[in-house]
Enzyme design. Structure first.
Site, PDB file in Angstrom:
ATOM      1  N   ASP A 135      -2.417 -21.697   9.533  1.00 27.99           N
ATOM      2  CA  ASP A 135      -2.202 -22.315  10.848  1.00 27.99           C
ATOM      3  C   ASP A 135      -1.482 -23.659  10.693  1.00 27.99           C
ATOM      4  O   ASP A 135      -0.575 -23.986  11.461  1.00 27.99           O
ATOM      5  CB  ASP A 135      -3.551 -22.501  11.556  1.00 27.99           C
TER       6      ASP A 135
ATOM      7  N   HIS B 167     -10.628 -20.857  12.834  1.00 28.47           N
ATOM      8  CA  HIS B 167      -9.397 -20.073  12.627  1.00 28.47           C
ATOM      9  C   HIS B 167      -9.412 -18.924  13.637  1.00 28.47           C
ATOM     10  O   HIS B 167      -9.836 -17.814  13.345  1.00 28.47           O
ATOM     11  CB  HIS B 167      -9.326 -19.538  11.202  1.00 28.47           C
TER      12      HIS B 167
HETATM   13  P1  NAI Z   1      -6.209  -5.151   4.397  1.00 31.24           P
HETATM   14  O1  NAI Z   1      -6.942  -4.242   5.340  1.00 31.24           O
HETATM   15  O2  NAI Z   1      -4.855  -4.770   3.922  1.00 31.24           O
HETATM   16  O3  NAI Z   1      -7.107  -5.351   3.083  1.00 31.24           O
HETATM   17  C1  NAI Z   1      -8.459  -5.642   3.137  1.00 31.24           C
HETATM   18  C2  NAI Z   1      -9.066  -5.088   1.873  1.00 31.24           C
HETATM   19  O4  NAI Z   1     -10.429  -5.491   1.846  1.00 31.24           O
HETATM   20  C3  NAI Z   1      -9.041  -3.560   1.811  1.00 31.24           C
HETATM   21  O5  NAI Z   1      -8.427  -3.154   0.602  1.00 31.24           O
HETATM   22  C4  NAI Z   1     -10.511  -3.187   1.854  1.00 31.24           C
HETATM   23  O6  NAI Z   1     -10.803  -2.037   1.087  1.00 31.24           O
HETATM   24  C5  NAI Z   1     -11.163  -4.441   1.286  1.00 31.24           C
HETATM   25  N1  NAI Z   1     -12.565  -4.586   1.630  1.00 31.24           N
HETATM   26  C6  NAI Z   1     -13.202  -4.269   2.789  1.00 31.24           C
HETATM   27  N2  NAI Z   1     -14.503  -4.527   2.671  1.00 31.24           N
HETATM   28  C7  NAI Z   1     -14.693  -5.027   1.439  1.00 31.24           C
HETATM   29  C8  NAI Z   1     -15.846  -5.459   0.722  1.00 31.24           C
HETATM   30  N3  NAI Z   1     -17.074  -5.385   1.265  1.00 31.24           N
HETATM   31  N4  NAI Z   1     -15.684  -5.910  -0.540  1.00 31.24           N
HETATM   32  C9  NAI Z   1     -14.470  -5.942  -1.106  1.00 31.24           C
HETATM   33  N5  NAI Z   1     -13.346  -5.516  -0.491  1.00 31.24           N
HETATM   34  C10 NAI Z   1     -13.468  -5.069   0.764  1.00 31.24           C
HETATM   35  O7  NAI Z   1      -6.231  -6.575   5.073  1.00 31.24           O
HETATM   36  P2  NAI Z   1      -5.370  -7.871   4.682  1.00 31.24           P
HETATM   37  O8  NAI Z   1      -4.107  -7.865   5.467  1.00 31.24           O
HETATM   38  O9  NAI Z   1      -5.306  -8.004   3.210  1.00 31.24           O
HETATM   39  O10 NAI Z   1      -6.298  -9.019   5.319  1.00 31.24           O
HETATM   40  C11 NAI Z   1      -7.556  -9.306   4.776  1.00 31.24           C
HETATM   41  C12 NAI Z   1      -8.338 -10.220   5.686  1.00 31.24           C
HETATM   42  O11 NAI Z   1      -7.673 -11.479   5.809  1.00 31.24           O
HETATM   43  C13 NAI Z   1      -8.511  -9.708   7.124  1.00 31.24           C
HETATM   44  O12 NAI Z   1      -9.841  -9.987   7.519  1.00 31.24           O
HETATM   45  C14 NAI Z   1      -7.566 -10.573   7.919  1.00 31.24           C
HETATM   46  O13 NAI Z   1      -7.990 -10.710   9.254  1.00 31.24           O
HETATM   47  C15 NAI Z   1      -7.700 -11.870   7.175  1.00 31.24           C
HETATM   48  N6  NAI Z   1      -6.629 -12.835   7.409  1.00 31.24           N
HETATM   49  C16 NAI Z   1      -6.982 -14.155   7.451  1.00 31.24           C
HETATM   50  C17 NAI Z   1      -6.041 -15.121   7.659  1.00 31.24           C
HETATM   51  C18 NAI Z   1      -6.439 -16.566   7.735  1.00 31.24           C
HETATM   52  O14 NAI Z   1      -5.561 -17.386   8.033  1.00 31.24           O
HETATM   53  N7  NAI Z   1      -7.665 -16.963   7.483  1.00 31.24           N
HETATM   54  C19 NAI Z   1      -4.627 -14.787   7.848  1.00 31.24           C
HETATM   55  C20 NAI Z   1      -4.335 -13.371   7.741  1.00 31.24           C
HETATM   56  C21 NAI Z   1      -5.331 -12.432   7.523  1.00 31.24           C
END
Ligand code: NAI
Length: 329
Positions: free
Chosen positions: A159, A187
């Site tokens: 952000d 966030h």
């Molecule tokens: P994604 O869906 O591509 O990957 C998430 C991964 O987490 C998947 O491979 C899944 O199998 C794994 N996962 C789910 N539960 C799990 C657990 N209990 N233990 C270990 N691994 C687990 O999602 P992406 O794009 O990589 O985003 C990940 C997270 O980051 C989302 O929650 C998204 O909202 C968040 N995010 C946060 C941002 C921020 O600024 N704080 C910015 C962009 C995304």
């Protein structure tokens, strides 16, 4: 050569993980003389995909990469961790209420907090990226008995970076000319990108940008809604820029902050700026030369800012209350 440090990363087979691991392994986060061990944590169904990522890490032959472990076992995954980057979480699906999401992800972070307390190194630092990241960090912190609360962070750097770029475009300068940009609160779409204290080439942003209606309106909403705009444009959520922001956050926490500047990360509030103690809220932070961090005090908060900060903090309180069953008293 230094002793290797161990970085545990959850959600390592996901989109952000894919953009993050290779930069850590290449040395662009912890330094060109710092070997790293990676402990990559996924849920069982994602382990085959994670093994593919490990094969690619092997194929890079990174000079600084030592041991790589891929696991669904939390004890193994957090063993000896100096840093834990908690990226994995369950995305919101159609028909799911925010409270459902808080509950589902909350349960993930209770187990991870406990496993960190049991297995990580004494100097562990935890950055939560997976959403809702502030409240997930709160749950992890409160379930990690014995780990000091100043070790827990939630990411608002994306952000901050978004806000800096928007101000730079408007002022016709480079994003690196923008400093002192604080994201306050959660966030989420209630976050407050504080233009009132931002500087552009050392001058108040409000002097450089004369269009104050834009600052108070479109600027804030563009930053707040940027994640949604990227999903709409790309058909997928921001991953490369999120990974980049996670890297920026870690670097800002291990390198002293430039004199007079600050950066944004959500930390456990000590009550500064009237933000309820114990909440994980974003505020202006600086890293000292001894490697510890502090909340920058004395940043002016005018009536406009106060209202915005209070609204975002109210949302954090609501989120905390929604997951109170997951927070041991
Ligand atoms: P994604 O869906 O591509 O990957 C998430 C991964 O987490 C998947 O491979 C899944 O199998 C794994 N996962 C789910 N539960 C799990 C657990 N209990 N233990 C270990 N691994 C687990 O999602 P992406 O794009 O990589 O985003 C990940 C997270 O980051 C989302 O929650 C998204 O909202 C968040 N995010 C946060 C941002 C921020 O600024 N704080 C910015 C962009 C995304």
């Amino acid at each position: 050569m230094k002793e290797p440090i161990t970085i545990s990363i959850t959600g390592a087979a996901g989109h952000i993980g894919y953009a993050l691991l290779f930069r850590i392994a290449s040395g662009s986060v912890f330094g060109a003389d710092q070997p790293v061990n990676l402990r990559l944590i996924e849920i069982e169904p994602a382990l085959p995909a994670l093994h593919g990522v490990v094969m690619e890490l092997d194929d890079c032959a990174f000079p600084l990469l030592r041991e790589v472990v891929a696991t669904a076992d939390l004890d193994e995954g957090f063993a000896g961790a100096n840093w834990a980057l908690l990226v994995g979480s369950v995305p919101r699906k159609a028909g799911m209420e925010r409270s459902d999401l808080l509950g589902i992800n909350g349960r993930i972070f209770t187990g991870q907090g406990q496993a960190i307390a049991k297995n990580a190194a004494k100097n562990i630092r935890v950055l939560v990226v997976g959403n809702p990241c502030n409240t997930n960090a709160l749950i992890a912190k409160n379930n990690a008995a014995g780990v000091p609360s100043d070790r827990f962070f939630a990411m608002t750097r994306l952000d901050e970076n978004r806000a800096k770029s928007q101000l730079a475009f408007k002022a016709g300068v480079h994003a690196s000319d923008v400093t002192n940009l604080c994201i306050w609160g959660n966030h989420s779409s209630t976050q407050y990108p504080d233009f009132t204290n931002a500087k552009i080439n050392g001058k108040p942003a409000t002097d450089v940008i004369s269009d104050h209606d834009w600052l108070k309106g479109e600027f804030i909403s563009t930053v707040q809604q940027r994640g949604a705009a990227i999903i709409k444009a790309r058909g997928a959520s921001s991953a490369a820029s999120a990974a980049n922001a996670a890297i920026d956050t870690v670097k800002s926490l291990i390198q002293p902050t430039a004199d007079g500047d600050w950066f944004s990360v959500a930390v456990c509030s000590d009550g500064s700026y009237g933000i309820e103690k114990g909440l994980i809220a974003s505020m202006p932070i600086r890293t000292k030369s001894d490697g510890s961090w502090e909340v920058v005090q004395g940043v002016p908060v005018d009536d406009f800012s106060r209202e915005k900060i209070d609204a975002s903090v109210a949302e954090l309180i609501e989120e905390r209350d929604a997951v109170k069953d997951l927070i041991p008293s």
